[in-house]
Design a protein around this motif. Structure first.
Motif, PDB file in Angstrom:
ATOM      1  N   ASP A   1      -6.284   4.111  -0.560  1.00 46.16           N
ATOM      2  CA  ASP A   1      -7.069   2.984  -0.046  1.00 46.16           C
ATOM      3  C   ASP A   1      -6.776   1.682  -0.785  1.00 46.16           C
ATOM      4  OD1 ASP A   1      -8.286   4.663   1.779  1.00 46.16           O
ATOM      5  OD2 ASP A   1      -9.920   5.182   0.400  1.00 46.16           O
ATOM      6  N   SER A   2      -6.661   1.748  -2.096  1.00 48.41           N
ATOM      7  CA  SER A   2      -6.481   0.527  -2.871  1.00 48.41           C
ATOM      8  C   SER A   2      -5.023   0.074  -2.814  1.00 48.41           C
ATOM      9  CB  SER A   2      -6.893   0.749  -4.323  1.00 48.41           C
ATOM     10  OG  SER A   2      -6.131   1.798  -4.882  1.00 48.41           O
ATOM     11  N   PRO A   3      -4.789  -1.244  -2.784  1.00 49.44           N
ATOM     12  CA  PRO A   3      -3.409  -1.752  -2.744  1.00 49.44           C
ATOM     13  C   PRO A   3      -2.669  -1.454  -4.039  1.00 49.44           C
ATOM     14  CG  PRO A   3      -4.957  -3.565  -2.999  1.00 49.44           C
ATOM     15  CD  PRO A   3      -5.783  -2.344  -2.755  1.00 49.44           C
ATOM     16  N   LYS A   4      -1.358  -1.267  -3.922  1.00 52.78           N
ATOM     17  CA  LYS A   4      -0.519  -1.007  -5.090  1.00 52.78           C
ATOM     18  C   LYS A   4      -0.095  -2.303  -5.774  1.00 52.78           C
ATOM     19  CE  LYS A   4       0.677   2.572  -6.002  1.00 52.78           C
ATOM     20  NZ  LYS A   4       0.022   3.600  -6.838  1.00 52.78           N
TER      21      LYS A   4
ATOM     22  N   TYR B   1       0.847  -1.191   0.000  1.00 54.42           N
ATOM     23  CA  TYR B   1       0.000   0.000   0.000  1.00 54.42           C
ATOM     24  C   TYR B   1       0.881   1.239   0.000  1.00 54.42           C
ATOM     25  CZ  TYR B   1      -3.715  -3.210   1.535  1.00 54.42           C
ATOM     26  OH  TYR B   1      -4.596  -4.232   1.630  1.00 54.42           O
ATOM     27  N   LYS B   2       0.304   2.351  -0.522  1.00 50.14           N
ATOM     28  CA  LYS B   2       0.940   3.658  -0.384  1.00 50.14           C
ATOM     29  C   LYS B   2       0.106   4.480   0.577  1.00 50.14           C
ATOM     30  CE  LYS B   2       2.947   7.536  -2.892  1.00 50.14           C
ATOM     31  NZ  LYS B   2       3.130   8.219  -4.185  1.00 50.14           N
ATOM     32  N   GLU B   3       0.789   5.241   1.405  1.00 51.97           N
ATOM     33  CA  GLU B   3       0.109   6.008   2.440  1.00 51.97           C
ATOM     34  C   GLU B   3      -0.929   6.939   1.819  1.00 51.97           C
ATOM     35  OE1 GLU B   3       1.814   7.750   6.539  1.00 51.97           O
ATOM     36  OE2 GLU B   3       2.524   8.796   4.759  1.00 51.97           O
TER      37      GLU B   3
ATOM     38  N   HIS C   1       6.218   9.186  -7.342  1.00 48.02           N
ATOM     39  CA  HIS C   1       6.324   7.912  -6.623  1.00 48.02           C
ATOM     40  C   HIS C   1       6.914   8.081  -5.226  1.00 48.02           C
ATOM     41  CE1 HIS C   1       6.249   5.823 -10.731  1.00 48.02           C
ATOM     42  NE2 HIS C   1       5.159   5.447 -10.082  1.00 48.02           N
ATOM     43  N   SER C   2       7.467   9.254  -4.936  1.00 49.40           N
ATOM     44  CA  SER C   2       8.000   9.492  -3.596  1.00 49.40           C
ATOM     45  C   SER C   2       6.883   9.405  -2.563  1.00 49.40           C
ATOM     46  CB  SER C   2       8.667  10.874  -3.526  1.00 49.40           C
ATOM     47  OG  SER C   2       9.785  10.930  -4.373  1.00 49.40           O
ATOM     48  N   GLY C   3       7.226   8.949  -1.374  1.00 51.91           N
ATOM     49  CA  GLY C   3       6.236   8.856  -0.308  1.00 51.91           C
ATOM     50  C   GLY C   3       6.465   7.653   0.582  1.00 51.91           C
ATOM     51  N   ASN C   4       5.516   7.430   1.475  1.00 48.18           N
ATOM     52  CA  ASN C   4       5.588   6.310   2.422  1.00 48.18           C
ATOM     53  C   ASN C   4       4.822   5.111   1.877  1.00 48.18           C
ATOM     54  OD1 ASN C   4       7.097   7.630   4.399  1.00 48.18           O
ATOM     55  ND2 ASN C   4       5.280   8.623   5.230  1.00 48.18           N
ATOM     56  N   TYR C   5       5.506   3.984   1.820  1.00 45.85           N
ATOM     57  CA  TYR C   5       4.896   2.723   1.417  1.00 45.85           C
ATOM     58  C   TYR C   5       4.935   1.765   2.615  1.00 45.85           C
ATOM     59  CZ  TYR C   5       5.342   4.272  -3.437  1.00 45.85           C
ATOM     60  OH  TYR C   5       5.242   4.956  -4.619  1.00 45.85           O
ATOM     61  N   TYR C   6       3.959   0.893   2.688  1.00 48.65           N
ATOM     62  CA  TYR C   6       4.012  -0.136   3.723  1.00 48.65           C
ATOM     63  C   TYR C   6       3.482  -1.447   3.167  1.00 48.65           C
ATOM     64  CZ  TYR C   6      -1.007   0.689   4.631  1.00 48.65           C
ATOM     65  OH  TYR C   6      -2.367   0.813   4.524  1.00 48.65           O
TER      66      TYR C   6
ATOM     67  N   THR D   1       6.637  -0.056   7.412  1.00 51.20           N
ATOM     68  CA  THR D   1       6.625   1.147   6.576  1.00 51.20           C
ATOM     69  C   THR D   1       8.003   1.412   5.978  1.00 51.20           C
ATOM     70  OG1 THR D   1       4.886   2.089   7.957  1.00 51.20           O
ATOM     71  CG2 THR D   1       6.080   3.615   6.538  1.00 51.20           C
ATOM     72  N   LEU D   2       7.994   1.954   4.741  1.00 47.65           N
ATOM     73  CA  LEU D   2       9.226   2.338   4.047  1.00 47.65           C
ATOM     74  C   LEU D   2       9.027   3.727   3.450  1.00 47.65           C
ATOM     75  CD1 LEU D   2      11.997   1.692   2.642  1.00 47.65           C
ATOM     76  CD2 LEU D   2      10.647   0.862   0.728  1.00 47.65           C
TER      77      LEU D   2
END
Length: 445
Positions: A255-258, A250-252, A273-278, A291-292
């Motif tokens: 709602d929908s999964p990546k 997911y991306k922060e 594409h920058s941002g928080n992914y988990y 989280t990444l």
């Protein structure tokens, strides 16, 4: 004599009675006494401890006349252990643990029959192959209580030692091993050792499979270096779980999964594409998130451009310094007595153009100040300007000298490698890199 024997058999008599006969008139010379067997006794050889595999003899003896015949019996066993014979021995050439039990014998002749008391045969032996049982026998979940039981047939009673993966468990010599709150670390192969003074033997291994939810996932990025726009990036999520976890990315604030799966690949990285992914690791027992933070930097062309700006700026500084030195020498010449700079300045005044595309304008110099300007136009449809303003100290001069300053314009054109000759003319114009340097200078003498 045969007549007397016939009479004894046909008449009632007490088995303990003793009988004899003689000829009439010769009663002082009776025949030998005849009687039924006395109570038999049983003996064992060797008389010491009976160990499995050794040779053992049981002997039944009874006083009787005529001599008795013997029959051996094992209580709750085969009633015909040995056929009747005149030999009172029961021989075990290699006695086994199954031969343990209660034995008795009978002694019998024509005058009666007697049964011995029971005799116990206790065969000592080393433990037999142990078996390990697990309770509960169904699925074992982390945190539940589990009991392991070791069972082994042995005489003397066995002592037990528990092992996990060849490591002794600190439990004592008991047949039961308790795990009150089993953990994922308790997963593995268990076995027990059964031993007594006659020998020892290990059980086969019993695998304990502890099922548990995912542990906190770890997330890695490949390549691990700086993430440059346009490159490809792999995000990998790993978590210890039993049964194996399934992964969702997911991306922060979305709602929908990546993506789904352990590896999430972004083939053409862009700034958005920058941002928080988990990633979420999940199985039927539980789930965990990790989280990444992903940062995308400018592409390689922009990096080269940034380096170019720095190089140009340094070149401007050196140019200004060079012109300043030349101007200072010029000041010294004009300050010598007897010289009039007015006409000479008029004759020598001129303009230098390095590029015909840069228009030349003559502007009066500001009194007591010399300025050096550098302007760099870079990137698409956007101007990033760099100004360098240097004020040079000057000695007092005549007003006429200040008004007669020469102005040099230098224009440097850099054409982007991305510009094309045909349809890209407009784009090339937008990507034009320009450098303007303006230097106020007193004419040479």
């Amino acid at each position: 004599m045969a007549e007397v024997s016939q009479q004894l058999q046909s008449s009632w008599f007490n088995p303990t009675d003793v009988f004899s006969c003689g000829l009439k008139g010769h009663e002082k010379f009776p025949s030998p006494s005849v009687y039924a067997p006395k109570l038999p006794s049983v003996s064992v050889s060797p008389s010491a401890e009976i160990v499995e595999g050794s040779s053992v003899t049981l002997t039944c003896s009874s006083d009787a006349n005529p001599a008795a015949k013997y029959t051996w019996y094992k209580e709750n066993g085969n009633p015909d252990v040995q056929r009747p014979s005149e030999e009172p021995q029961l021989v075990f050439s290699s006695i086994q643990s199954s031969d343990s039990g209660q034995y008795y014998c009978t002694a019998e002749n024509k005058l009666g029959r007697k049964t011995s008391n029971n005799f116990s045969v206790n065969v000592k032996y080393a433990p037999k192959l142990p078996s390990v049982s697990v309770s509960p026998s169904a699925e074992i979940v982390e945190g539940s209580s589990v009991t392991l039981t070791c069972s082994s047939d042995a005489n003397l009673a066995a002592n037990y030692t528990w092992y996990k993966e060849n490591q002794t468990l600190p439990h004592g010599q008991q047949a039961i091993y308790h795990l009150t709150s089993i953990r994922s670390e308790d997963r593995g192969n268990y076995y027990c050792k059964s031993e007594n003074q006659h020998g020892q033997i290990n059980s086969t291994s019993q695998f304990i499979d502890v099922q548990y939810g995912p542990k906190l996932p770890s997330v890695s990025v490949s390549p691990s270096a700086e993430i440059v726009e346009g490159s490809s990036v792999n995000l990998t999520c790993s978590s210890d779980a039993n049964p194996a976890a399934k992964y969702t990315w997911y991306k922060e604030n979305e709602d929908s999964p990546k993506a789904s799966g352990q590896i999430f690949t972004i083939t053409d990285v862009r700034p958005e594409h920058s941002g928080n992914y988990y990633c979420e690791a999940q199985n039927r027992i539980g789930h965990q998130n990790s989280t990444l933070h992903l940062i995308v930097v400018a592409g390689s062309m922009k990096s080269v451009a940034a380096g170019s700006i720095t190089a140009i700026f340094l070149a401007i500084i050196f140019l200004c310094a060079f012109l300043f030195i030349r101007r200072k020498r010029s000041w010294k010449r004009t300050s010598e007595p007897g010289e009039r700079p007015d006409n000479q300045a008029q004759e020598n005044m001129g303009s230098v153009y390095d590029s015909p595309s840069a228009p030349v304008q003559r502007t009066p110099a500001e009194p007591h100040k010399d300025f050096c300007y550098a302007s760099v136009i870079f990137s698409k449809n956007q101007e990033d300007s760099l100004y360098s303003n240097i004020r040079l100290a000057q000695p007092h001069r005549h007003k006429e000298e200040e008004e007669d300053e020469d102005v040099e314009y230098t224009t440097v054109n850099f054409k982007s490698s991305s510009a094309t000759t045909e349809s890209g003319n407009q784009k090339a114009a937008e990507e034009l890199y320009e450098l303007y340097s303006t230097v106020s200078k007193h004419p040479r003498v």
